[in-house]
Design an enzyme around this catalytic site. Sequence first.
Site, mmCIF file in Angstrom:
data_model
loop_
_atom_site.group_PDB
_atom_site.id
_atom_site.type_symbol
_atom_site.label_atom_id
_atom_site.label_comp_id
_atom_site.label_asym_id
_atom_site.label_seq_id
_atom_site.Cartn_x
_atom_site.Cartn_y
_atom_site.Cartn_z
ATOM 1 C CG ASP A 115 57.988 14.929 7.263
ATOM 2 O OD1 ASP A 115 57.372 13.918 7.678
ATOM 3 O OD2 ASP A 115 58.915 14.849 6.438
HETATM 4 C C1 BGC Z 1 58.607 11.368 5.965
HETATM 5 C C2 BGC Z 1 57.282 11.691 5.303
HETATM 6 C C3 BGC Z 1 56.223 10.719 5.750
HETATM 7 C C4 BGC Z 1 56.143 10.762 7.264
HETATM 8 C C5 BGC Z 1 55.103 9.806 7.836
HETATM 9 C C6 BGC Z 1 58.479 11.209 7.464
HETATM 10 O O1 BGC Z 1 59.641 10.633 7.975
HETATM 11 O O2 BGC Z 1 59.537 12.381 5.671
HETATM 12 O O3 BGC Z 1 57.419 11.654 3.911
HETATM 13 O O4 BGC Z 1 55.012 11.025 5.155
HETATM 14 O O5 BGC Z 1 57.395 10.400 7.814
HETATM 15 O O6 BGC Z 1 55.536 8.504 7.726
#
Ligand code: BGC
Length: 730
Positions: free
Chosen positions: A219
């Site tokens: 993530d």
């Molecule tokens: C989120 C993810 C997301 C990623 C990219 C993170 O803050 O938890 O779900 O895909 O950012 O934007």
Amino acid sequence: MDLSTSEQAAITSGGDFWHTSPVESAGIPAVTVTDGPHGVRMQATGGDLLAGVPATCFPPAVASASTWDPELLRRMGEALGDECRAQDVAVLLGPGVNLKRTPLGGRNFEYFSEDPILTGVLATEWVRGLQSRGVGASLKHFAVNSQETERMRISADVDDRTLREMYLRAFQRVVTRAQPWTVMCAYNRINGVYASEHHWLLTEVLRGEWGFEGLVVSDWGAVVDRVRAVAAGLDLTMPGPDADGDAALVAAVESGDLDPDLLRQSAERVREMVLKAGRRPAGGYDAEAHHALAREIAGRAIVLLKNDGGLLPLGSSSTLAVIGEFARSPRYQGGGSSQITPTRLDDALTEITAAAGGEVRFAAGYTVQGDADEGLLAEAVAVAKAADVAIVFVGSVHETEGADRTSIDLPDTQVTLIERVAAANPRTVVVLSNGAVLATRPWDGKVPALVEGWLLGQAGGSAIADVLFGRVNPSGRLAETIPVKLADHPSYLDFPGEHGHVRYGEGLHVGYRGFDARGQEVAYPFGFGLSYTTFGYGAARATATATGVEVRVPVTNTGVRDGREVVQVYVSLPGSRVRRAPRELKAFASVPVAAGDTADVVLTVDRDDLAYWDIRLGRWIVEGGEYLIEVGASSRDVRASVTVHVAGDPDRMPLTTESSVGEWFADPRGAEVLGAAFAEAAGDGPMSAMTANPEMLMMLASLPLARLAAFPGSPLSAGDLEKLVAAANY
Ligand code: BGC
């Protein structure tokens, strides 16, 4: 061509926020990855990371899951794949399959359900649909990321059986059945270990047990230590670039602290993903057709919770009062990384006005900020009084990634609005807009009709009009329980944790499992939803097969409108050797049935889904026995039940010196071996008399064999123990 160690390090971190790193000398281009999950959020040029170019905003998962229809999810995945191709996106960052452990979860609108089978079945089809277009999915957030409070540090402390049966089960299903190109590790820790450094999770379980063939991406910002992450099985760190981390990886390989094969493998997985993405054809999409699909899914997601006296569907000639700011300024998605810039946006006020035959008058009733405003309330009451039917739009105000909610109640001004409008006009319909459940009990007794409108995406306004006027006969079902009050919820006492830890104290009893286990009243149960028609169920039949249980039930549309019934199969095993919820969803089908017709519905319960996780054996076990199969229209509306015998898996526990006397005697071979040893020792000492006496034997039952052998005068000696174990386990 082989990559050098520094190229391997560089390709395992991103090139920027939304691209992988290219290695030009090796002919590896950069590819685009972006959110997800209910639309394609390609960052528009300019600095704002979250401003996307227009794309279809499909219903978020809270709504799409309420369709209970895997085929719709597949079509949504296909459409998203087409939009990815049009925007040159290689991987769409979704679906999110974390369990809705608490109604306060800030990202519940992005997740499917409180049930792992419903989540897993729907997400599998979404991934299949997307990947059929040559675009990769990113199954997230792996794992146990069910809250936003302290999301980057919190340790979700959960026992093994709960972890396997509840929090990993949907991931396992999607990985084994749809092979997503990527899995995204979560921010949080699991039992103290960061998901990004969790070797057991990322390597032993995901790859070893489930056979995952793709790459693990972090993530955004989840990696604490690149070297520990790669050693655990994480392949791609996002976002990038991360020159320090790259250098640390090279240094760790050179010093021998990191196995060079692990870095090579991770780099190879990134290269394979990039090359696979390069094979997808470019494409375009028809924005009108996608809007129509978004409307179809939204219409199917709406859950009719109450319809006393058949107030709905509306006739076209009534004069209508449309009340509530959300009718004009729709709440249609949550905040954070999943936020889409829609290609167009339907609002309910315009769509109701277009569909109504009679006059439509609007009153805002409240401001979105929620401040009490007597003038707006009085205007709404006057408009409601003058109409045949009043439709009140209310809902939650803030739902966003990064923050959990603090309450499940509607803002006070909105409750006041409902009460005053209902007093002015007894024919009042309430329409909710919300990404996670809201408490309805304080006020729903005062209105005859209640429509759960979730966050429905860009076509939500027209979908609501479709349902209100009966162009769509509602068939949505709750994928999460609506409790009477927050304090009733199984998670209530163990959320959101403290000092860096949240204890999953309710264990397996998540959502309806917990409400049912305590026989607790709920406002609307899991699986519930009304229709404008009615359905009758015939007798159910269940047959055990080599791969599970086949359930058949005739379902008759007993009303005068065509409709759709979501037939649900719940399973339990009375007298099970392990604690289980009173009933667990194991299969379901959304079935169209024309008025007066009968559908012979066939549902398959997979044998794997009958298994529980045996913590002694460390594996899934299907316990043999007479399973109770309950078929119904919700978890609390069982219409037919039947039992079926299922043969169990071999599950003999090897006996050890730590097994108790009782366990030895419960095992036929153990009883024979130990019985013979006791008989041989008869008369040899004070304890021998005890072993000859059945009541005394019961007292000894809890003694581990080694402890018995250590007692003075024991009929067993320490030297006998290993011989007994060998004889019992031959
Ligand atoms: C989120 C993810 C997301 C990623 C990219 C993170 O803050 O938890 O779900 O895909 O950012 O934007």
